[in-house]
Design a protein around this motif. Structure first.
Motif, PDB file in Angstrom:
ATOM      1  N   LEU A  89       0.804  -1.226   0.000  1.00 14.16           N
ATOM      2  CA  LEU A  89       0.000   0.000   0.000  1.00 14.16           C
ATOM      3  C   LEU A  89       0.834   1.272   0.000  1.00 14.16           C
ATOM      4  O   LEU A  89       0.277   2.363  -0.143  1.00 14.16           O
ATOM      5  CB  LEU A  89      -0.930   0.004   1.220  1.00 14.16           C
ATOM      6  N   THR A  90       2.132   1.141   0.181  1.00 19.31           N
ATOM      7  CA  THR A  90       2.982   2.327   0.229  1.00 19.31           C
ATOM      8  C   THR A  90       3.079   2.975  -1.152  1.00 19.31           C
ATOM      9  O   THR A  90       3.384   2.317  -2.141  1.00 19.31           O
ATOM     10  CB  THR A  90       4.394   1.971   0.727  1.00 19.31           C
ATOM     11  N   ILE A  91       2.797   4.268  -1.196  1.00 14.81           N
ATOM     12  CA  ILE A  91       2.877   5.038  -2.443  1.00 14.81           C
ATOM     13  C   ILE A  91       4.221   5.745  -2.477  1.00 14.81           C
ATOM     14  O   ILE A  91       4.563   6.495  -1.553  1.00 14.81           O
ATOM     15  CB  ILE A  91       1.724   6.051  -2.524  1.00 14.81           C
ATOM     16  N   ARG A  92       4.963   5.528  -3.532  1.00 15.56           N
ATOM     17  CA  ARG A  92       6.311   6.089  -3.620  1.00 15.56           C
ATOM     18  C   ARG A  92       6.343   7.459  -4.281  1.00 15.56           C
ATOM     19  O   ARG A  92       7.312   8.186  -4.140  1.00 15.56           O
ATOM     20  CB  ARG A  92       7.214   5.102  -4.378  1.00 15.56           C
ATOM     21  N   SER A  93       5.313   7.807  -4.990  1.00 16.59           N
ATOM     22  CA  SER A  93       5.269   9.121  -5.631  1.00 16.59           C
ATOM     23  C   SER A  93       5.021  10.205  -4.595  1.00 16.59           C
ATOM     24  O   SER A  93       4.000  10.183  -3.887  1.00 16.59           O
ATOM     25  CB  SER A  93       4.164   9.159  -6.690  1.00 16.59           C
ATOM     26  N   VAL A  94       5.940  11.149  -4.485  1.00 16.60           N
ATOM     27  CA  VAL A  94       5.796  12.227  -3.515  1.00 16.60           C
ATOM     28  C   VAL A  94       4.561  13.066  -3.827  1.00 16.60           C
ATOM     29  O   VAL A  94       3.812  13.458  -2.923  1.00 16.60           O
ATOM     30  CB  VAL A  94       7.061  13.109  -3.509  1.00 16.60           C
ATOM     31  N   THR A  95       4.321  13.326  -5.092  1.00 15.72           N
ATOM     32  CA  THR A  95       3.175  14.157  -5.479  1.00 15.72           C
ATOM     33  C   THR A  95       1.856  13.489  -5.106  1.00 15.72           C
ATOM     34  O   THR A  95       0.937  14.155  -4.600  1.00 15.72           O
ATOM     35  CB  THR A  95       3.214  14.432  -6.990  1.00 15.72           C
ATOM     36  N   VAL A  96       1.759  12.197  -5.301  1.00 12.85           N
ATOM     37  CA  VAL A  96       0.531  11.483  -4.945  1.00 12.85           C
ATOM     38  C   VAL A  96       0.341  11.485  -3.429  1.00 12.85           C
ATOM     39  O   VAL A  96      -0.787  11.651  -2.923  1.00 12.85           O
ATOM     40  CB  VAL A  96       0.554  10.050  -5.493  1.00 12.85           C
ATOM     41  N   ARG A  97       1.429  11.312  -2.685  1.00 14.24           N
ATOM     42  CA  ARG A  97       1.321  11.361  -1.227  1.00 14.24           C
ATOM     43  C   ARG A  97       0.847  12.727  -0.764  1.00 14.24           C
ATOM     44  O   ARG A  97       0.035  12.844   0.167  1.00 14.24           O
ATOM     45  CB  ARG A  97       2.671  11.012  -0.586  1.00 14.24           C
ATOM     46  N   GLU A  98       1.349  13.769  -1.394  1.00 12.49           N
ATOM     47  CA  GLU A  98       0.905  15.115  -1.048  1.00 12.49           C
ATOM     48  C   GLU A  98      -0.569  15.320  -1.387  1.00 12.49           C
ATOM     49  O   GLU A  98      -1.306  15.964  -0.636  1.00 12.49           O
ATOM     50  CB  GLU A  98       1.778  16.139  -1.773  1.00 12.49           C
ATOM     51  N   MET A  99      -0.998  14.781  -2.503  1.00 16.32           N
ATOM     52  CA  MET A  99      -2.404  14.879  -2.886  1.00 16.32           C
ATOM     53  C   MET A  99      -3.298  14.187  -1.856  1.00 16.32           C
ATOM     54  O   MET A  99      -4.339  14.731  -1.440  1.00 16.32           O
ATOM     55  CB  MET A  99      -2.617  14.266  -4.264  1.00 16.32           C
ATOM     56  N   LEU A 100      -2.913  12.993  -1.438  1.00 12.64           N
ATOM     57  CA  LEU A 100      -3.696  12.265  -0.447  1.00 12.64           C
ATOM     58  C   LEU A 100      -3.702  12.979   0.900  1.00 12.64           C
ATOM     59  O   LEU A 100      -4.724  12.990   1.601  1.00 12.64           O
ATOM     60  CB  LEU A 100      -3.145  10.847  -0.292  1.00 12.64           C
TER      61      LEU A 100
END
Length: 315
Positions: A57-68
């Motif tokens: 479940l870990t998301i590696r994209s920094v931009t996607v993590r910021e969006m979430l």
């Protein structure tokens, strides 16, 4: 086969997470490892499964993590804010007053910042995100992700509060802002413009490290109090939207939920004012602070001695 031969080459520390050496201390002792409890055997498979789930479940994209993170922070903000509005409106004043709404949004802002601040910076406001991009503090390529996250959290929060307070007495004004009957569109625009300018001005005051910034760890609380203050003094005319991400997604939700196109035509087509006035007001608030304070203020290291003399002379 003897116990010694069966234990040869066995390394329980590779499989057990909670073992202690045997009291004899001899490296050749077959009982040199003693279990603290029998459930140690079951910890390793469970922890491995949790680790696999975490990795999957870990998301590696920094931009996607910021969006979430923006989505979660906005969800928290809006659930607290909209639910207090619903309780005041549907309760006919028996379960809160205007102050309850101000406090609800203030608490939501504080918790939303804590929820997302360490990952995305907790903009929670499309006007603030756009201002950061214009000032060069945030790459333009991240603007869509931030705004999408904010709108997603706001939309889901609207649906959540709608489900909580679903009934025949619900009104669209619970979810989005509308002008008071006496307000013109121009007057409402100016009201939102000034309120958002004060929001950005206050945020800069709280976070400016070159000035008298707030104590570390208190910024979220003070930002929440800032929103409470704006609601107390500037909320009567327009409901102090201050934020396109706070107003447009709930308005779209109410249109889908049954209020139809009227949510966009009400108040002389008011819907565009909470989108544009905060954008202009946020830029103006930043400009005022920079002209009056930031452009002339030296970094802390350069002006430390001068400030020390000034502070001592006022004692």
């Amino acid at each position: 086969m003897s116990l010694e031969s069966r234990m040869e080459g066995f390394r329980p520390e590779k499989y057990l997470t909670d073992v202690i050496p045997h009291s004899c201390g001899s490296p050749s002792c077959p009982r040199r490892w003693q279990l603290r409890s029998s459930w140690s055997y079951r910890l390793e498979p469970e922890s491995t499964m949790l680790e696999k789930i975490r990795k999957a479940l870990t998301i590696r994209s920094v931009t996607v993590r910021e969006m979430l993170a923006e989505a979660l922070g906005m969800f928290v903000l809006m659930v607290f804010g909209l639910s207090t509005v619903a309780q005041v409106v549907l309760g006919n004043g028996n379960y809160g007053q205007q102050l309850s709404i101000n406090l609800g949004f203030g608490i939501g802002v504080t918790l939303g910042i804590h929820a997302s601040g360490g990952i995305s910076g907790a903009h929670l406001n499309a006007a603030i995100t756009l201002t950061h991009c214009i000032l060069g503090n945030l790459p333009w390529r991240k603007l869509p992700a931030y705004v999408i996250g904010q709108c997603l959290g706001s939309f889901v929060a609207s649906a959540t509060v709608f489900a909580m307070y679903y009934g025949p007495n619900a009104t669209a004004s619970i979810f989005s802002t509308y002008p008071a009957p006496y307000m013109s569109v121009l007057g409402g625009f100016f009201s939102e413009f000034v309120a958002t300018a004060m929001l950005l001005l206050g945020i800069l005051v709280i976070h400016d490290e070159k000035n008298n910034e707030a104590l570390k760890g208190t910024q979220a609380l003070l930002t929440g109090l800032l929103v409470v203050g704006i609601g107390l003094g500037m909320g009567m005319n327009t409901g102090y939207a201050l934020n396109p991400s706070r107003d447009l997604p709930p308005r779209i939700f109410t249109a889908i939920a049954g209020w139809g196109i009227e949510v966009f035509t009400a108040g002389h087509y008011w819907w565009w004012v909470p989108l544009t006035a905060p954008l202009v007001g946020s830029l103006f608030g930043v400009l005022i602070y920079k002209i009056f304070v930031d452009f002339h203020n030296k970094p802390v290291l350069e002006s430390g001695n001068e400030k020390g003399v000034m502070e001592s002379s006022t004692l």
